[in-house]
Design an enzyme around this catalytic site. Structure first.
Site, short mmCIF file in Angstrom:
data_model
loop_
_atom_site.label_atom_id
_atom_site.label_comp_id
_atom_site.label_asym_id
_atom_site.label_seq_id
_atom_site.Cartn_x
_atom_site.Cartn_y
_atom_site.Cartn_z
N ASN A 186 -2.37 8.41 2.40
CA ASN A 186 -2.30 8.39 0.67
C ASN A 186 -3.60 9.15 0.12
O ASN A 186 -3.44 9.91 -0.82
CB ASN A 186 -2.04 6.96 0.18
CG ASN A 186 -0.56 6.62 0.80
OD1 ASN A 186 0.31 7.44 0.93
ND2 ASN A 186 -0.19 5.54 0.21
N ASP A 208 -1.08 25.56 -41.43
CA ASP A 208 -1.50 25.98 -42.96
C ASP A 208 -1.49 27.39 -43.02
O ASP A 208 -1.41 28.05 -42.08
CB ASP A 208 -3.14 25.36 -42.85
CG ASP A 208 -3.54 25.80 -44.37
OD1 ASP A 208 -2.57 25.73 -45.40
OD2 ASP A 208 -4.54 26.06 -44.54
N ILE A 219 2.52 2.13 -3.55
CA ILE A 219 1.77 2.60 -4.57
C ILE A 219 1.27 3.86 -4.49
O ILE A 219 0.59 4.30 -3.52
CB ILE A 219 0.45 1.67 -4.76
CG1 ILE A 219 0.94 0.17 -5.08
CG2 ILE A 219 -0.22 2.32 -5.77
CD1 ILE A 219 -0.06 -0.94 -4.98
N VAL A 239 0.72 -1.21 0.00
CA VAL A 239 -0.11 0.02 0.00
C VAL A 239 0.79 1.11 0.08
O VAL A 239 0.50 2.33 -0.75
CB VAL A 239 -1.03 -0.05 1.06
CG1 VAL A 239 -1.66 1.20 1.33
CG2 VAL A 239 -2.11 -1.19 0.99
#
Length: 905
Positions: free
Chosen positions: A731, A338, A294, A291
């Site tokens: 987190n 263009d 990540i 955990v």
């Protein structure tokens, strides 16, 4: 080559532009006077299919939803969820699933809105055509046209198929969307050579182009995907754009995180088991490490940052379809643009007039005439006054209240604007000089004349191609009188025309004469009044935007289907090229990509102007730059731009003038058609990338600290300092909100003064990894110090130990947001502290931590225990140490820089 050899069903005519109209009719087995029968048309419709292009399939809701899961980081989260449920950690599993749901909802909502907005821009209006069948002319749906149908065309029609002219009366067609040619093209039934480029096939009409004047009859030679428009559509389908730089970099980072997660988890588990640690503890530690490794908040924050960038761009009239395209703009190193309608207004205006008096500049914004820089007023009997009179009389356009309300040929509208600025109005002139007859423009004489009553005599007004008019004049108006058009005068006016043409101007000569009767030839014994030079002027915002692009280190390259002289002139007027630059490369001189030598490729990459190029060559130029590692943006509005828009890393179409095909192939649509909007978008893209790098560094340093805390404690045989759910809470709460605040930091004013980042440069370069490691170590160090104090100073155990470590880490990570400033900025005044979202995020997270401590249900779920005053003071004191260490290091770097600056004087 016959139809079978071409793989086409009969009837079919190859290269219809190269053979006589009668032979085309014979090859298509049709009688022009009667057209096809209903039965034959039905048979051909079954063979060739409906006259329609393949359209891109409407994006499905399910497809956009599935796209949100195509990320390695999402796969990591799914793996962590599976690991949690496998170990029986239901709460952790539900928390990770909640993360995925939030991220998916944000990305899906933002992207589906953008996709639907883009699809709304792409709606095609239905087309019809006036067709002769069974000897009767009737209007029918364009989709029912088949090769061999006889179509009657008139001014204002949008052509529904590719056709070969069999009869033409002063027919002119606007082919700018297909070829890039800025002026309407005159059409004739006369065939041209087989190898004639598309823009010069004067006997052909092409699907999607608009008839601007005249009438004609034509036989359909191609429908649907067998038209030139269909060929371009096929090129669009074959173009294969790569993933965006951000997608590639995030995928690379995710792969690194996968290996890091596996390696750290395996290492700690093996070391713990080898050291005799309890197996259940090692499983719990493995889950905690997985955990911690990540960055669960990264996909949410990245999606929010990109979505915010998309909304900011939309407010600046730049509509993005895919989130990842927001950042791609910031990485752009080359813009291929263009000319017609992108750099220029796609509207003809008079630039100057040359008479015997001299060269007179015309300022279309103020309507003033300037001779040698001084304003003049055209007198009625002067050469400029006579030129304005005849230019207004020899004219079929109508001048409205504004340019958009005017109707007629663009050059004739420009002449009426010129005359009106000189006080000459066509309506008033016609009241004085009623029109008696008109000799319409003819492609053979290349002139047009009108005859008007002038008392008991007549007045002839003529305009046409200079080389044609100069052949039939005998005098030149000079002030209030005339000069004989002798050899010296002929040479002088030929030089004038040559010089003006070299400056990219389109030219018309204006002449006239008094006539005694209507039978007098109109194209003889004329008096020349002067030459009018036209240009499609640059958009007012373009020079500044190109200067900004060049300052930002972005190469701007003009790629147009227009003439080389015109392209070269416009490129200089907008600052794209200057004195000493190479001349424009013409399409016929550009080798196919496969045949290019390295010298050819280097020369093509160095060129800044390409003229008379076709869609395949535009594709080759993009691939040429992409092979050199460039990130290429392509801008355009025409059908001929669509394949290149699809192939480019970022395709940018014009929203106002852009064709449906161009919009469909693009990633971004400019709703105001302003080239300067691209620079705003580039700036926003650079800001987003800088902020992505900033919050990624922040999140990973936080994650690294968690890995070090758990790993070192386990290897040292200490109690587990953090529980998996506590890490997940950090987190998802205390990391995500500060990280998102970092994603809203405004750019410094020099963001466009720096060159684009190298496309191969990863999100996290050496400097970022050093920052991640040093910050991760410092945060882990203070948290482990809290662990030691909890065990040996305060005598805590169990939940008390993890609680003290949890709050120390949470606060240290909150204050860590201030470490994400530039080292040149001081702690109290930086781009981070000036951002109010940062303070809101910190305040919100502190409130959440307070709720977690005071709310029994939350504290029980997180297993938080009450702490004493001394413990809280230690937590707060330890949490600010990493910020102080960073400030000491920054002060040292600033002092060292000043020392070297003084030593270098």
């Amino acid at each position: 080559m016959n139809a079978h050899e071409q793989g086409m069903p009969l009837p079919y005519v190859a290269e219809p532009h190269a053979i006589e109209a009668a032979d085309v009719l014979a090859g298509l087995e049709v009688d022009r006077t009667r057209g096809l029968t209903g039965e034959e048309a039905a048979r051909r419709l079954a063979i060739f299919g409906p006259n329609a292009l393949r359209r891109r399939q409407r994006a499905s809701v399910l497809g956009v939803l599935v796209d949100q899961f195509k990320s390695p980081i999402v796969f990591l989260l799914l793996g962590a969820a599976a690991l949690s449920i496998g170990f029986g950690e239901t709460v952790e599993f539900l928390a990770i699933i909640a993360v995925l749901a939030i991220n998916t909802a944000i990305g899906f909502t933002t992207e589906i809105r953008a996709v639907r907005s883009m699809e709304a821009l792409r709606e095609l209006t239905s087309r019809s055509a006036l067709v002769r069948r069974n000897g009767t002319v009737a209007t029918m749906s364009a989709e029912k046209l088949v090769p061999g149908d006889i179509v009657i065309v008139d001014a204002g029609d949008v052509l529904a198929a590719d056709m070969r002219l069999v009869e033409s009366s002063n027919l002119s067609v606007d082919e700018s969307a297909l070829t890039g040619e800025s002026l309407p093209v005159s059409k004739t039934v006369k065939p041209v050579s087989a190898d004639t480029v598309l823009a010069d096939r004067s006997c052909m009409l092409f699907k999607g182009c608009a008839v601007t004047g005249g009438t004609g009859e034509a036989v359909v030679t191609g429908t649907g995907m067998n038209t030139e428009l269909g060929r371009i559509t096929r090129l669009v389908e074959e173009a294969t754009p790569d993933r965006s730089p951000l997608e590639r970099q995030l995928a690379l980072l995710s792969r690194h995180l996968i290996w890091l997660t596996l390696a750290v988890t395996a290492l700690v588990a093996i070391a713990g088991i080898a050291a005799g640690q309890d197996m259940a503890l090692m499983i719990k530690s493995a889950v905690a490490l997985a955990v911690a490794a990540i960055p669960e908040g990264l996909p949410i924050v990245a999606t929010l940052a990109l979505a915010r960038g998309m909304l900011r761009m939309a407010r600046h009239n730049a509509l993005i379809e895919h989130l990842s395209a927001v950042e791609t703009l910031g990485a752009t190193t080359v813009i291929l643009t263009d000319k017609t309608g992108t750099l220029t207004e796609n509207r003809m205006h008079v630039d100057r007039v040359v008479t015997a008096t001299g060269e007179i500049a015309f300022d279309r914004h103020t309507g003033s005439f300037l001779l040698d820089g001084r304003p003049i007023e055209p007198a009625a009997k002067s050469d400029i006054g006579l030129l304005l009179r005849n230019a207004a009389l020899c004219n079929n356009a109508t001048l409205g209240d504004n340019r958009d309300a005017s109707t007629g040929d663009p050059m004739e509208i420009a002449l009426l604007e010129l005359a009106a600025s000189g006080g000459v109005r066509r309506e008033e002139l016609l009241a004085r000089y009623p029109e008696t007859c008109e000799h319409a423009f003819d492609v053979h004489t290349r002139m047009m004349a009108t005859v008007h009553e002038d008392g008991d005599r007549f007045l002839v007004a003529v305009k046409g191609a200079p080389e044609a008019v100069l052949e039939v004049v005998t005098d030149v108006a000079n002030g209030d009188g005339t000069l004989p058009f002798d050899r010296e005068q002929r040479r002088h006016w030929a030089t004038v025309c040559e010089v003006l043409a070299m400056q990219g101007l389109r030219l018309l000569a204006v002449a006239g004469k008094p006539a005694q009767d209507l039978d007098e030839p109109v194209y003889h014994d004329l008096t020349l009044y002067g030459i009018v030079g036209f240009q499609d002027p640059p958009r007012s915002d373009v020079p500044g935007a190109i200067a900004d692009a060049q300052r930002a280190g972005i190469a701007v390259v003009m790629v147009t289907g227009d003439h080389a002289a015109t392209a070269q002139h416009i490129s200089k007027s907008v600052g794209l090229t200057g004195i000493g630059h190479l001349e424009a490369i013409v399409g016929r001189d550009l080798k196919p990509y496969e045949e290019m030598t390295e010298e050819d490729k280097d020369a093509a990459r160095a060129a800044r102007v390409f003229a008379r190029v076709d869609p395949e060559q535009k594709l080759s130029l993009i691939r040429l730059h992409q092979d050199a590692g460039e990130v290429v943006a392509m801008t355009g509005d025409g059908v001929n731009d669509a394949p290149a828009l699809q192939q480019a890393d970022i395709g940018i179409a014009m929203g106002l003038r852009g064709t449906q095909v161009a919009r469909e192939a693009s990633d971004l649509v400019l709703r105001d058609d302003a080239f300067s909007t691209i620079i705003h978008a580039v700036r926003e893209g650079r800001v987003i990338y800088t902020n992505i790098r900033r919050f990624t560094t922040y999140l990973l340093s936080c994650n690294l600290s968690e890995i070090l805390i758990v790993g070192m404690a386990v290897l040292a045989g200490l109690p587990l300092p953090l529980l998996p759910l506590q890490i997940l809470f950090l987190n998802l709460v205390t990391d995500v909100f500060p990280a998102f605040a970092l994603g809203t930091i405004e750019a410094d004013r020099n963001v466009l003064a720096r060159p684009p980042r190298p496309p191969s440069e990863p999100i996290l370069a050496r400097g970022q990894w050093i920052a991640i490691v040093t910050h991760g170590i410092s945060i882990a160090g203070v948290t482990l110090a809290a662990l030691g104090l909890a065990l040996y100073q305060f005598g805590l155990d169990g939940d008390g130990v993890t609680t003290m470590c949890f709050y120390t880490l949470a606060l240290a990570q909150l204050w860590h947001v201030f470490n994400m400033r530039n080292w040149r900025s001081n702690l109290l005044s930086s781009e981070v502290t000036r951002n109010h979202y940062v303070w809101l995020a910190i305040g919100f997270c502190i409130a959440v931590l307070a709720v977690a401590d005071l709310q029994p249900q939350v504290s029980d779920a997180l297993r938080l225990a009450p702490l004493g005053v001394e413990a809280w003071l230690s937590v707060i004191g330890l949490s600010v140490v990493p910020v102080l260490l960073r400030e000491l290091a920054a002060i040292g770097m600033r002092l060292n820089r000043r020392h070297h600056a003084r030593a270098g004087r």
